[in-house]
Design an enzyme around this catalytic site. Sequence first.
Site, PDB file in Angstrom:
ATOM      1  N   LYS A 173       0.883  -1.170   0.276  1.00  0.00           N
ATOM      2  CA  LYS A 173       0.177   0.076   0.514  1.00  0.00           C
ATOM      3  C   LYS A 173       0.876   1.381   0.256  1.00  0.00           C
ATOM      4  O   LYS A 173       1.322   1.735   0.741  1.00  0.00           O
ATOM      5  CB  LYS A 173      -0.872  -0.298   1.208  1.00  0.00           C
ATOM      6  CG  LYS A 173      -2.395   0.801   1.174  1.00  0.00           C
ATOM      7  CD  LYS A 173      -2.316   1.849   1.866  1.00  0.00           C
ATOM      8  CE  LYS A 173      -1.015   2.810   2.761  1.00  0.00           C
ATOM      9  NZ  LYS A 173      -1.162   4.101   1.824  1.00  0.00           N
ATOM     10  N   GLY A 200      -7.764   3.149   6.261  1.00  0.00           N
ATOM     11  CA  GLY A 200      -8.613   2.447   4.976  1.00  0.00           C
ATOM     12  C   GLY A 200      -7.812   1.145   5.343  1.00  0.00           C
ATOM     13  O   GLY A 200      -8.148  -0.040   5.774  1.00  0.00           O
ATOM     14  N   VAL A 201      -7.462   1.491   4.140  1.00  0.00           N
ATOM     15  CA  VAL A 201      -6.039  -0.236   3.436  1.00  0.00           C
ATOM     16  C   VAL A 201      -5.307  -0.102   4.262  1.00  0.00           C
ATOM     17  O   VAL A 201      -4.492  -1.244   4.423  1.00  0.00           O
ATOM     18  CB  VAL A 201      -6.069   0.487   2.443  1.00  0.00           C
ATOM     19  CG1 VAL A 201      -4.500  -1.127   1.533  1.00  0.00           C
ATOM     20  CG2 VAL A 201      -6.800   0.405   1.650  1.00  0.00           C
ATOM     21  N   CYS A 205      13.667  12.056   7.360  1.00  0.00           N
ATOM     22  CA  CYS A 205      13.532  11.237   8.114  1.00  0.00           C
ATOM     23  C   CYS A 205      15.182  11.770   9.153  1.00  0.00           C
ATOM     24  O   CYS A 205      14.983  11.237  10.093  1.00  0.00           O
ATOM     25  CB  CYS A 205      12.544  10.500   8.443  1.00  0.00           C
ATOM     26  SG  CYS A 205      13.252   8.632   7.456  1.00  0.00           S
ATOM     27  N   GLU A 237       9.296  17.039  14.770  1.00  0.00           N
ATOM     28  CA  GLU A 237       9.828  16.751  13.314  1.00  0.00           C
ATOM     29  C   GLU A 237       9.340  18.302  12.421  1.00  0.00           C
ATOM     30  O   GLU A 237       7.637  17.729  12.307  1.00  0.00           O
ATOM     31  CB  GLU A 237       9.884  15.440  12.852  1.00  0.00           C
ATOM     32  CG  GLU A 237      10.182  15.178  11.323  1.00  0.00           C
ATOM     33  CD  GLU A 237      10.529  13.973  11.103  1.00  0.00           C
ATOM     34  OE1 GLU A 237      11.150  13.075  10.661  1.00  0.00           O
ATOM     35  OE2 GLU A 237       9.305  13.110  11.548  1.00  0.00           O
TER      36      GLU A 237
END
Length: 480
Positions: free
Chosen positions: A174, A209-210, A282, A382
């Site tokens: 996904k 959702g997914v 990140c 962050e």
Amino acid sequence: MLDKRKFYIDGAWVDPIKPHDLEVIDPSTEEPVAVISLGDQADTDAAVAAAKAAFPAWSATPAAERLAYAEKILEIYKRRAPDMGAAISAEMGAPQDLALGDQTGAGVYHISNFITAFRDFEFIRPLGDHAPSTMIAWEPVGVVGLITPWNWPMNQVTLKVIPAILAGNTCVLKPSEIAPLSSIVWTEIMDEAGLPKGVYNMVNGDGAGVGTQLSVHPDVDMISFTGSTRAGTAITKAAADTQKKVVLELGGKGANLVFADADDQAVIRGARHCFNNSGQSCNAPTRMLVERSVYDRAVETAAKVADETAVATAHQPGRHIGPVVSKQQWDKIQDLIQQGIDEGARLVAGGTGLPEGVNRGYFVRPTVFADVNNDMTIARQEIFGPVLSIIPFDTEEEAVEIANDTVYGLTNYVQSQDGARRNRLARQLRAGMIEMNGESRGAGSAFGGVKASGRAREGGLWGIEEFMDSKFISGWDRNA
């Protein structure tokens, strides 16, 4: 607009069962460039069922055959590099050179390193001379759900898909719904490689959702997620009831310790690294800790780097930075820059609003704050934009204390010509990765952190083992 509303399930492109369409916005223009569909529970169930059905045969496939598929994927990926670069520029705003070089190139780098590591991978290893009939067997986990972010899309997709299938797992990807186009190109590559049906599946969708559906699904044995710490926490909680394996690679607030004996490029290198990819990394060194004797000069240098950093559309070559990914992200960054001003940090470059000469697109001015202390919001949160906070320190001990005073622990950086100091700090700094004097980690190193940065170890041998379970067997006949 491109019509990209199909999913890839059980070896074929299929229409969503219950489609919910979403426009993909080009952050350079604020215009839609494609329309995708977000998956429903039925789509997730179909993809997981295909992966589950394919697992017994795929997990029993000889390792050499799985390796050959990875080599074929790499070959096709290299050929499709221009398409991949164009997709990344359009979906998340990486300038052409960055999108083709660093962004797309990350996929080549990781696939190649996994191929190298897997060639010598020992699936059954002796525990040791003290226990000659006890063996450690490494076996695939099962069906894995792979949830990837928008900021380095192919970096993360290749760090998950390739080791998952090499290890013998089947998977459902996904990708981020904000930047799905590169994963559609990736899925075309996977389709051309001709893996058996159900080994690789892709369903577009959002986290609620997914993403959640995969996290709670009883037939998913593992979730590998890269994204925000907030979302990682939610996924961990959602996955708890099914006791699945959860591996998280999350946010960071990297400290870059610059000592008085640092080389003359250290501050320039650190500021450029912070601004690279529009600050959307990140592992960006967003907190520059500078020894007080060279602090004023460092502030001046960093401000100059910011002022000289060009900002322009992703749809042209050059060493400029592009927009941030979305209006939501732009608004968040603007709020945090204003918060830095309001809390008393000294703004020495950049600031709120669009860069000069820009009237559309989600562009952020490269920004530098001086006289920051570690209690300020800009030092703790962050930001995920091109914003650098500079903090002075007087002693090595104080620098370590400031660097470690964060919930995050992904990457820290050290700039010093004193080798003993570098070695000492490398062990004292709490992070999964330490980079010193501009030297990148060696090929095959793992990427990952500690604390709120998650504890994933992605890449090379460790990245393959992450998608496997270890089994300890006693009474093994080593002569059989």
